[in-house]
Motif scaffolding. Structure first.
Motif: not given
Length: 317
Positions: A286-313
């Motif tokens: 069970t622990d092995t399968l949970l580790n595999v599932l956790n590694q297979a999670k897709p990354e979020k498409k809406d990612r927070e970015k920062k400008t050179a001045s430190g502002r986020t968008f």
């Protein structure tokens, strides 16, 4: 407390009896006998009460034994006497009126025990193996008759080894068959028992000289005349062993007796160990399968970015 092979002890000895008698003999030799009142029980519901009270008698230990169903097997007292006599303890250990709730009480005079080795260790071992002498009496008699050639086709005998549980002896002229109903309180244990004991019976021919064995889901025909409450309803099936003369010759009688009366505890231990092993494997899987599932999670498409001045968008995709 189970019997165990500790410090050179024979497996049929009770560890706690061996420890108590050794400790009291050492304390008596040092002039400081101890006071103790110990109650313990074996796997087959055999109970001990060990009492030492130096104020009454500094060299005496009272050892009481209680069997399942408040009844010692037939021939138990005679076999205990023979066991003590063979160990040269007839004068040091005397029978007394049984303590209330027990069927056998022995008064052990430690001042009459040998002080030199190896006689001292042999005397302690003889007292510590009193259970084997008492509870193995029916099996010992059946196998002794087989050994000396006087065994016959007698009726099936019932031997209660635990409250509400029994095994059965089927003597023949050339062999003695023992049938053990296996009862489990838990359904999972019963399933494991059936698989384990079935494999146990199927591998009977792989070890040279081992007694023939068999596992049946239903009661063998030998038990049809026995008490249905004890003979029927074993959810773990029925294990049968057939001991022949070659299994008890050449000084192997006592070993055969001990192995036979301890089989229920042996089977129960292995069933519980198998269950624990299966649970451990399932948890690791069970622990092995949970580790595999956790590694297979897709990354979020809406990612927070920062400008050179430190502002986020947030970049809209």
């Amino acid at each position: 407390m189970s019997s165990a092979n500790v410090g050179g002890q024979e497996p049929r000895e009770s560890r706690i009896l061996h420890t108590l008698f050794t400790r009291q003999l050492d304390a008596l030799a040092a002039g400081k006998p101890e006071t103790f009142d110990v109650r313990t029980v074996e796997f087959d519901d055999v109970q001990y009460h060990v009492l030492a009270n130096p104020r009454e008698n500094e060299s005496r230990i009272a050892l009481s034994l209680a069997a399942p169903n408040a009844s010692l097997p037939e021939g138990a007292v005679e076999d205990v006497r023979a066991h003590l006599k063979a160990s040269s303890l007839a004068g040091a250990v005397e029978e007394a009126a049984p303590e209330r709730g027990f069927q056998l009480t022995l008064h052990c005079d430690l001042s009459r025990f040998p002080t030199a080795e190896p006689q001292r260790s042999a005397a302690i071992a003889a007292v510590a193996s009193i259970r084997a002498a008492a509870m193995g009496a029916p099996v010992r008699r059946a196998l002794a008759r087989l050994q000396d050639g006087t065994s016959s086709n007698d009726s099936v005998s019932t031997v209660c080894y635990r409250t509400g549980e029994a095994y059965f002896m089927c003597p023949k002229t050339d062999a003695v068959t023992f049938v053990f109903p296996v009862r489990c309180r838990d359904n999972a244990d019963a399933t494991i028992a059936c698989n384990f004991l079935q494999a146990f019976g199927e591998r009977r021919g792989l070890r040279h000289g081992a007694p023939p064995s068999r596992w049946d889901r239903e009661p063998p025909l030998e038990l049809r005349s026995c008490d249905p409450k004890l003979a029927n309803g074993a959810n773990g099936g029925y294990v049968s062993f057939t001991l022949e003369r070659r299994h008890v010759d050449n000084g192997r009688l006592e070993s055969a007796v001990w192995s036979t009366i301890c089989f229920p505890a042996y089977a129960s231990r292995h069933i519980k160990c198998s269950k624990a092993f299966f649970h451990s494997r399932m948890r690791r899987r069970t622990d092995t399968l949970l580790n595999v599932l956790n590694q297979a999670k897709p990354e979020k498409k809406d990612r927070e970015k920062k400008t050179a001045s430190g502002r986020t968008f947030v970049r809209q995709v």
